[in-house]
Design a protein around this motif. Structure first.
Motif, PDB file in Angstrom:
ATOM      1  N   GLY A 227      -7.466   6.783  -5.556  1.00 26.50           N
ATOM      2  CA  GLY A 227      -6.780   6.814  -4.642  1.00 26.50           C
ATOM      3  C   GLY A 227      -6.026   5.903  -4.430  1.00 26.50           C
ATOM      4  O   GLY A 227      -5.910   6.256  -3.559  1.00 26.50           O
ATOM      5  N   LEU A 228      -6.181   4.728  -5.427  1.00 26.61           N
ATOM      6  CA  LEU A 228      -5.388   3.096  -5.307  1.00 26.61           C
ATOM      7  C   LEU A 228      -3.673   3.290  -5.104  1.00 26.61           C
ATOM      8  O   LEU A 228      -3.707   3.087  -3.756  1.00 26.61           O
ATOM      9  N   MET A 229      -2.961   4.272  -5.368  1.00 32.93           N
ATOM     10  CA  MET A 229      -1.623   4.360  -5.426  1.00 32.93           C
ATOM     11  C   MET A 229      -1.676   4.524  -4.154  1.00 32.93           C
ATOM     12  O   MET A 229      -0.722   4.557  -3.277  1.00 32.93           O
ATOM     13  N   GLY A 230      -1.657   6.232  -4.410  1.00 34.43           N
ATOM     14  CA  GLY A 230      -1.794   7.255  -2.523  1.00 34.43           C
ATOM     15  C   GLY A 230      -2.233   5.981  -1.435  1.00 34.43           C
ATOM     16  O   GLY A 230      -1.656   6.059  -0.507  1.00 34.43           O
ATOM     17  N   MET A 231      -2.906   5.834  -1.397  1.00 37.23           N
ATOM     18  CA  MET A 231      -3.926   4.122  -0.539  1.00 37.23           C
ATOM     19  C   MET A 231      -2.738   3.267   0.104  1.00 37.23           C
ATOM     20  O   MET A 231      -2.195   3.141   0.772  1.00 37.23           O
ATOM     21  N   LEU A 232      -1.909   3.177  -0.999  1.00 37.12           N
ATOM     22  CA  LEU A 232      -1.570   1.744  -1.409  1.00 37.12           C
ATOM     23  C   LEU A 232       0.074   2.724  -0.492  1.00 37.12           C
ATOM     24  O   LEU A 232       1.006   1.373   0.089  1.00 37.12           O
ATOM     25  N   LEU A 233       0.490   3.382  -0.993  1.00 41.66           N
ATOM     26  CA  LEU A 233       2.256   3.941  -0.493  1.00 41.66           C
ATOM     27  C   LEU A 233       1.661   3.981   1.278  1.00 41.66           C
ATOM     28  O   LEU A 233       2.524   4.016   1.505  1.00 41.66           O
ATOM     29  N   THR A 234       0.645   4.559   1.161  1.00 39.99           N
ATOM     30  CA  THR A 234       0.360   5.227   2.613  1.00 39.99           C
ATOM     31  C   THR A 234       0.721   3.968   3.949  1.00 39.99           C
ATOM     32  O   THR A 234       1.119   3.724   5.126  1.00 39.99           O
ATOM     33  N   VAL A 235      -0.769   2.592   3.688  1.00 45.38           N
ATOM     34  CA  VAL A 235      -0.748   1.295   4.434  1.00 45.38           C
ATOM     35  C   VAL A 235       1.201   0.844   3.487  1.00 45.38           C
ATOM     36  O   VAL A 235       0.798   0.363   5.070  1.00 45.38           O
ATOM     37  N   ALA A 236       1.628   0.723   2.798  1.00 46.33           N
ATOM     38  CA  ALA A 236       3.233  -0.019   2.825  1.00 46.33           C
ATOM     39  C   ALA A 236       3.564   1.151   4.135  1.00 46.33           C
ATOM     40  O   ALA A 236       4.473   0.429   4.827  1.00 46.33           O
ATOM     41  N   ASP A 237       3.865   2.934   4.254  1.00 43.31           N
ATOM     42  CA  ASP A 237       4.888   3.289   4.995  1.00 43.31           C
ATOM     43  C   ASP A 237       4.729   3.081   6.354  1.00 43.31           C
ATOM     44  O   ASP A 237       5.063   3.264   7.247  1.00 43.31           O
ATOM     45  N   ALA A 238       3.346   2.268   6.612  1.00 40.08           N
ATOM     46  CA  ALA A 238       2.288   2.427   7.949  1.00 40.08           C
ATOM     47  C   ALA A 238       2.730   0.870   8.477  1.00 40.08           C
ATOM     48  O   ALA A 238       2.680   0.840   9.424  1.00 40.08           O
ATOM     49  N   GLY A 239       3.530  -0.100   7.201  1.00 39.34           N
ATOM     50  CA  GLY A 239       4.159  -1.095   7.878  1.00 39.34           C
ATOM     51  C   GLY A 239       3.223  -2.581   7.462  1.00 39.34           C
ATOM     52  O   GLY A 239       3.529  -3.453   7.590  1.00 39.34           O
ATOM     53  N   VAL A 240       2.201  -2.364   6.844  1.00 39.39           N
ATOM     54  CA  VAL A 240       1.001  -3.154   6.767  1.00 39.39           C
ATOM     55  C   VAL A 240       2.016  -4.480   5.125  1.00 39.39           C
ATOM     56  O   VAL A 240       3.121  -3.386   4.469  1.00 39.39           O
ATOM     57  N   ARG A 241       2.167  -5.341   5.994  1.00 43.37           N
ATOM     58  CA  ARG A 241       3.291  -5.963   4.752  1.00 43.37           C
ATOM     59  C   ARG A 241       2.518  -6.840   3.868  1.00 43.37           C
ATOM     60  O   ARG A 241       3.383  -7.128   2.684  1.00 43.37           O
ATOM     61  N   ARG A 242       1.340  -7.421   3.475  1.00 42.02           N
ATOM     62  CA  ARG A 242       0.648  -7.829   2.594  1.00 42.02           C
ATOM     63  C   ARG A 242      -0.605  -7.619   2.737  1.00 42.02           C
ATOM     64  O   ARG A 242      -0.913  -7.627   3.758  1.00 42.02           O
ATOM     65  N   LEU A 243      -1.443  -7.359   1.103  1.00 37.50           N
ATOM     66  CA  LEU A 243      -2.500  -6.502   0.588  1.00 37.50           C
ATOM     67  C   LEU A 243      -2.904  -7.590  -0.561  1.00 37.50           C
ATOM     68  O   LEU A 243      -2.520  -7.641  -1.270  1.00 37.50           O
ATOM     69  N   SER A 244      -4.064  -8.233  -1.271  1.00 36.09           N
ATOM     70  CA  SER A 244      -4.682  -8.153  -1.576  1.00 36.09           C
ATOM     71  C   SER A 244      -5.633  -7.549  -2.689  1.00 36.09           C
ATOM     72  O   SER A 244      -6.157  -6.716  -1.601  1.00 36.09           O
TER      73      SER A 244
END
Length: 111
Positions: free
Chosen positions: A39-56
């Motif tokens: 579920g990683l790619m979908g999760m990253l798309l969701t958080v990016a579209d919600a405005g998260v700008r940095r993630l490790s």
């Protein structure tokens, strides 16, 4: 920790808000599609579209190759991903409340 298939559905059904500025690191114990990264790619798309700008993302070595292959499908220029490969036992995150130490394990293969 982990982002297997169904992670977003689980979070939605339990009212866990994942697309917030509080999400700063994801820890993956393996590169197994069913257990850790399904579920990683979908999760990253969701958080990016919600405005998260940095993630490790802390994971076993090899995650960068997966992202290189997925780039045509997953591309969000506003999301700055910091891929932290783990190749040895080491502290990967520490603050005043918590220390996370990654331990390299050699998984047995099924015969």
């Amino acid at each position: 920790f982990e982002c297997g298939d169904g992670t977003q559905r689980f979070c939605n059904s339990h009212k866990v808000r994942i697309a917030t500025g509080k999400l700063r690191k994801l820890f993956l114990s393996s590169l197994s599609a069913s257990r850790s990264i399904g579920g990683l790619m979908g999760m990253l798309l969701t958080v990016a579209d919600a405005g998260v700008r940095r993630l490790s993302v802390v994971a076993p070595d090899g995650l960068d190759e997966i992202f290189a292959e997925a780039r045509p499908f997953f591309y969000r220029p506003a999301l700055n991903l910091d891929l932290q490969p783990v190749t040895q036992t080491e502290v990967v995150c520490s603050d005043e409340n918590l220390t996370v130490t990654a331990v390299v394990l050699n998984h047995a293969t099924e015969q």
